[in-house]
Each structure stands twice: as structure tokens, then as C-alpha cells.
Enzyme design. Structure first.
Site, PDB file in Angstrom:
ATOM      1  N   SER A 154       4.027   0.058   0.679  1.00 45.24           N
ATOM      2  CA  SER A 154       3.957   0.593   1.874  1.00 45.24           C
ATOM      3  C   SER A 154       5.398   0.617   2.804  1.00 45.24           C
ATOM      4  O   SER A 154       4.753  -0.466   3.227  1.00 45.24           O
ATOM      5  CB  SER A 154       2.484   0.885   2.738  1.00 45.24           C
ATOM      6  OG  SER A 154       2.973   2.311   3.562  1.00 45.24           O
ATOM      7  N   HIS A 212       5.889   3.480  -1.782  1.00 50.55           N
ATOM      8  CA  HIS A 212       5.709   4.200  -0.586  1.00 50.55           C
ATOM      9  C   HIS A 212       5.538   4.745   0.319  1.00 50.55           C
ATOM     10  O   HIS A 212       6.356   3.638   1.101  1.00 50.55           O
ATOM     11  CB  HIS A 212       3.729   4.247  -0.906  1.00 50.55           C
ATOM     12  CG  HIS A 212       2.660   4.759  -0.336  1.00 50.55           C
ATOM     13  ND1 HIS A 212       2.160   6.006  -0.910  1.00 50.55           N
ATOM     14  CD2 HIS A 212       2.397   4.912   1.195  1.00 50.55           C
ATOM     15  CE1 HIS A 212       0.998   6.010  -0.182  1.00 50.55           C
ATOM     16  NE2 HIS A 212       1.042   5.597   0.591  1.00 50.55           N
ATOM     17  N   ASP A 232       5.670   6.867   3.863  1.00 49.04           N
ATOM     18  CA  ASP A 232       4.312   6.893   4.947  1.00 49.04           C
ATOM     19  C   ASP A 232       4.889   8.105   5.808  1.00 49.04           C
ATOM     20  O   ASP A 232       5.585   7.469   7.090  1.00 49.04           O
ATOM     21  CB  ASP A 232       3.264   6.021   5.451  1.00 49.04           C
ATOM     22  CG  ASP A 232       2.489   5.465   4.271  1.00 49.04           C
ATOM     23  OD1 ASP A 232       1.802   6.492   3.774  1.00 49.04           O
ATOM     24  OD2 ASP A 232       2.601   4.360   4.606  1.00 49.04           O
ATOM     25  N   MET A 255       4.274  10.662   8.575  1.00 51.27           N
ATOM     26  CA  MET A 255       3.700  10.664   9.342  1.00 51.27           C
ATOM     27  C   MET A 255       5.079  11.706  10.742  1.00 51.27           C
ATOM     28  O   MET A 255       5.460  11.530  10.807  1.00 51.27           O
ATOM     29  CB  MET A 255       3.343   9.821  10.477  1.00 51.27           C
ATOM     30  CG  MET A 255       2.708   8.827   8.921  1.00 51.27           C
ATOM     31  SD  MET A 255       1.888   7.649  10.853  1.00 51.27           S
ATOM     32  CE  MET A 255       1.428   6.789   8.717  1.00 51.27           C
ATOM     33  N   HIS A 274       4.030  10.262   0.606  1.00 54.80           N
ATOM     34  CA  HIS A 274       2.850  10.445   1.089  1.00 54.80           C
ATOM     35  C   HIS A 274       3.037  11.525   2.498  1.00 54.80           C
ATOM     36  O   HIS A 274       3.497  11.032   3.668  1.00 54.80           O
ATOM     37  CB  HIS A 274       1.569   9.257   1.174  1.00 54.80           C
ATOM     38  CG  HIS A 274       0.413   9.305   2.561  1.00 54.80           C
ATOM     39  ND1 HIS A 274      -0.314   8.758   2.444  1.00 54.80           N
ATOM     40  CD2 HIS A 274      -0.589  10.547   2.171  1.00 54.80           C
ATOM     41  CE1 HIS A 274      -1.209   8.779   3.069  1.00 54.80           C
ATOM     42  NE2 HIS A 274      -1.264  10.001   3.031  1.00 54.80           N
ATOM     43  N   MET A 325       2.051  12.315   5.719  1.00 55.29           N
ATOM     44  CA  MET A 325       1.065  12.879   6.162  1.00 55.29           C
ATOM     45  C   MET A 325       0.779  14.224   7.958  1.00 55.29           C
ATOM     46  O   MET A 325       1.669  13.320   8.911  1.00 55.29           O
ATOM     47  CB  MET A 325       0.312  11.704   7.356  1.00 55.29           C
ATOM     48  CG  MET A 325      -0.655  10.912   5.291  1.00 55.29           C
ATOM     49  SD  MET A 325      -0.294   9.476   6.309  1.00 55.29           S
ATOM     50  CE  MET A 325       0.858   8.496   5.561  1.00 55.29           C
ATOM     51  N   MET A 384      -7.652   8.349   0.261  1.00 54.08           N
ATOM     52  CA  MET A 384      -7.600   6.632   1.678  1.00 54.08           C
ATOM     53  C   MET A 384      -8.512   6.337   1.733  1.00 54.08           C
ATOM     54  O   MET A 384     -10.530   6.705   1.578  1.00 54.08           O
ATOM     55  CB  MET A 384      -7.455   7.884   3.081  1.00 54.08           C
ATOM     56  CG  MET A 384      -6.832   8.711   2.594  1.00 54.08           C
ATOM     57  SD  MET A 384      -4.849   7.555   2.947  1.00 54.08           S
ATOM     58  CE  MET A 384      -4.731   6.495   3.828  1.00 54.08           C
ATOM     59  N   ASP A 419      -5.353   3.959  -0.991  1.00 52.07           N
ATOM     60  CA  ASP A 419      -4.746   3.440   0.220  1.00 52.07           C
ATOM     61  C   ASP A 419      -5.160   2.762   1.275  1.00 52.07           C
ATOM     62  O   ASP A 419      -5.760   4.085   1.758  1.00 52.07           O
ATOM     63  CB  ASP A 419      -4.061   4.625   0.824  1.00 52.07           C
ATOM     64  CG  ASP A 419      -2.292   4.600   1.636  1.00 52.07           C
ATOM     65  OD1 ASP A 419      -2.545   3.027   2.037  1.00 52.07           O
ATOM     66  OD2 ASP A 419      -1.557   5.653   1.607  1.00 52.07           O
TER      67      ASP A 419
HETATM   68  C1  DX5 Z   1      -1.647   4.331   6.448  1.00 51.32           C
HETATM   69  C2  DX5 Z   1      -0.770   4.601   5.411  1.00 51.32           C
HETATM   70  C3  DX5 Z   1      -1.141   3.038   4.472  1.00 51.32           C
HETATM   71  C4  DX5 Z   1      -1.120   2.242   4.978  1.00 51.32           C
HETATM   72  C5  DX5 Z   1      -1.406   0.993   4.684  1.00 51.32           C
HETATM   73  O1  DX5 Z   1      -1.816   5.570   7.617  1.00 51.32           O
HETATM   74  O2  DX5 Z   1      -0.934   5.863   4.549  1.00 51.32           O
HETATM   75  O3  DX5 Z   1       0.193   4.035   3.404  1.00 51.32           O
HETATM   76  O4  DX5 Z   1       0.218   2.137   5.429  1.00 51.32           O
HETATM   77  O5  DX5 Z   1      -0.765  -0.192   5.049  1.00 51.32           O
HETATM   78  P1  DX5 Z   1      -1.957  -1.398   4.790  1.00 51.32           P
HETATM   79  O6  DX5 Z   1      -1.671  -1.237   3.503  1.00 51.32           O
HETATM   80  O7  DX5 Z   1      -1.781  -2.737   6.031  1.00 51.32           O
HETATM   81  O8  DX5 Z   1      -3.572  -0.648   5.189  1.00 51.32           O
HETATM   82 ZN    ZN Z   2       0.101   5.994   2.161  1.00 47.80          ZN
END
Ligand code: DX5
Ligand code: ZN
Length: 221
Positions: free
Chosen positions: A10, A35, A37, A39, A68, A70, A139, A177
């Protein structure tokens, strides 16, 4: 144990000022997936990056872009993310009311389709869509931030999803994840997950080729 384990680091835990170099380093270290993320500050209380950033880095990387989302109402932005270079597009079941339409649209646009479930969201939310999905993301933390503690109750959920997919879509990936480390990856693999996102437990432990090996060796235990 399976040889088909995939690690998808990630970028949330990478150095945002050096994204191009980070992607090159992942590729050189032997990673195949990365990956992203995304947001929006509404679905989750944090803001990261969107299609323009992904698009500018798409030109520099051959990695499989595992995106991903969000974000609220992800159906508004599917074409933009596919155009930006997403190979796999994941939407949260909690964020998209007409989920079947959203999944169909991702596939029509030519990307692979993933539905993501928050830790407390029941598997029944995706039950009828399983034949159409390339991946379900379970998740194992509440989304929004890296570095959180793995929620143990999601282990059973992964095992239940593995049983559910067996009859209808055995090749579907199960991704996990949040809080994934070399200490829990073997158990996660036994429960049926095959794609592992890792942010803090990956990027905080360079060099990346050795860290990849540590995760892969641990997954075989
Ligand atoms: C959380 C993300 C994850 C996060 C995982 O909202 O979707 O992808 O970056 O990070 P770690 O591995 O540090 O929990
Ligand atoms: Zn993620």
C-alpha cells in the site's frame, strides 16, 4: 502451501514525494502488484490522491494497479479511474447503493472488479455478486489510516468467504487489507486469503526485495 500468494504494497505508507522512485523500487524488488488507497475525506476521514496522480504514474510503471476506492458514490468516477490506468478497481459495498450496476460498469470499462467490505459488514452483502467478481477485499481494520491493529474477528470472515466462493467462483481472489504482517500472513493464507495488502509492515522495513521474501516465506509456514 500455495505458490499463488500475492503481496500488494500500500503506497499509503510510502514516501509521497518520491512516488515514481517508490514504484520503480517495487518493480525492481520483484513485486507484481501495487495498492493505491484513494480517500475522499467523506467515506473515510482522510484524503489522499485521485485519478491525475495515478495517471501520471501509470506511464512510468508496469505494476498491476490495484485501486482501493474509499470514496462515497464511487460510480461517479469509475471511468476516470479506469482511464487513469487502474487494472483492478475496488468499491466499498457501503458506499455504492446499486452495487451490481457499479460492478457491471467496472467490467464494461475493461477493468477487473473488486468489492470491499468494512470489518463489520456481513458477507451477505456480496453473496449474489460472487460469480461476477474478480476479487473481494475483506478490510481487517476500519479504513482511513495505515498502521492500525488487525481485527482478529475478520479471520473467521475470510474462512467463511472462502467456503462461499468455492461453489460459485473458485478462482476469485480474497484480499485482506489492514494490519497484515509476516506474523499473521500464514494464518490468513490458511483461512483462504491469497492477496495481501501491506503498508506500514512493508514500507518501514527496506530493502523491499528482502521484505517481499520475508512475507512470502512466512506465508508458506
Ligand atoms: C486503510 C488502507 C490500507 C492501509 C494498510 O484504510 O486501506 O491499505 O494502508 O496499512 P497497514 O498495512 O499499515 O495496516
Ligand atoms: Zn487499502
Amino acid at each position: 502451501m500455495s505458490n499463488s500468494v500475492i503481496l500488494s504494497p500500500s503506497l499509503l505508507s510510502s514516501d509521497f514525494g518520491r512516488l515514481a522512485e517508490e514504484l520503480a523500487a517495487l518493480e525492481a524488488a520483484g513485486l507484481k502488484w501495487v495498492h493505491w488507497d484513494v480517500m475522499d475525506g467523506h467515506f473515510v476521514p482522510n484524503i489522499t490522491f485521485g485519478p491525475p496522480v495515478i495517471k501520471s504514474l501509470r506511464e512510468r510503471s508496469k505494476l498491476f494497479f490495484d485501486v482501493h476506492l474509499m470514496i462515497e458514490k464511487p460510480e461517479r468516477y469509475l471511468a476516470e479511474f479506469v482511464d487513469a490506468g487502474a487494472d483492478m478497481l475496488g468499491v466499498h459495498a457501503e458506499a455504492s447503493v446499486h452495487l451490481e450496476r457499479t460492478v457491471s460498469e467496472i467490467k464494461r470499462l475493461g477493468a477487473k472488479a473488486c468489492v470491499t467490505l468494512n470489518p463489520h459488514t456481513p458477507l451477505s452483502m456480496v453473496e449474489y455478486l460472487l460469480p461476477d467478481l474478480d476479487m473481494v477485499l475483506i478490510m481487517s481494520v476500519n479504513p482511513g489510516f495505515g498502521g492500525q491493529k488487525f481485527l482478529d474477528f475478520t479471520m473467521d470472515k475470510i474462512e467463511q468467504l472462502a467456503a462461499m466462493k468455492a461453489g460459485v467462483n473458485p478462482s476469485m481472489h480474497i484480499q485482506v487489507d489492514g494490519g497484515v504482517t509476516p506474523d499473521n500472513i500464514a494464518e490468513l493464507t490458511r483461512r483462504g486469503a491469497d492477496v495481501f495488502v501491506s503498508g506500514s509492515a512493508f514500507f518501514n522495513y527496506p530493502p523491499y526485495d528482502q521484505r517481499l521474501k520475508t512475507f512470502m516465506d512466512a506465508a508458506q509456514d
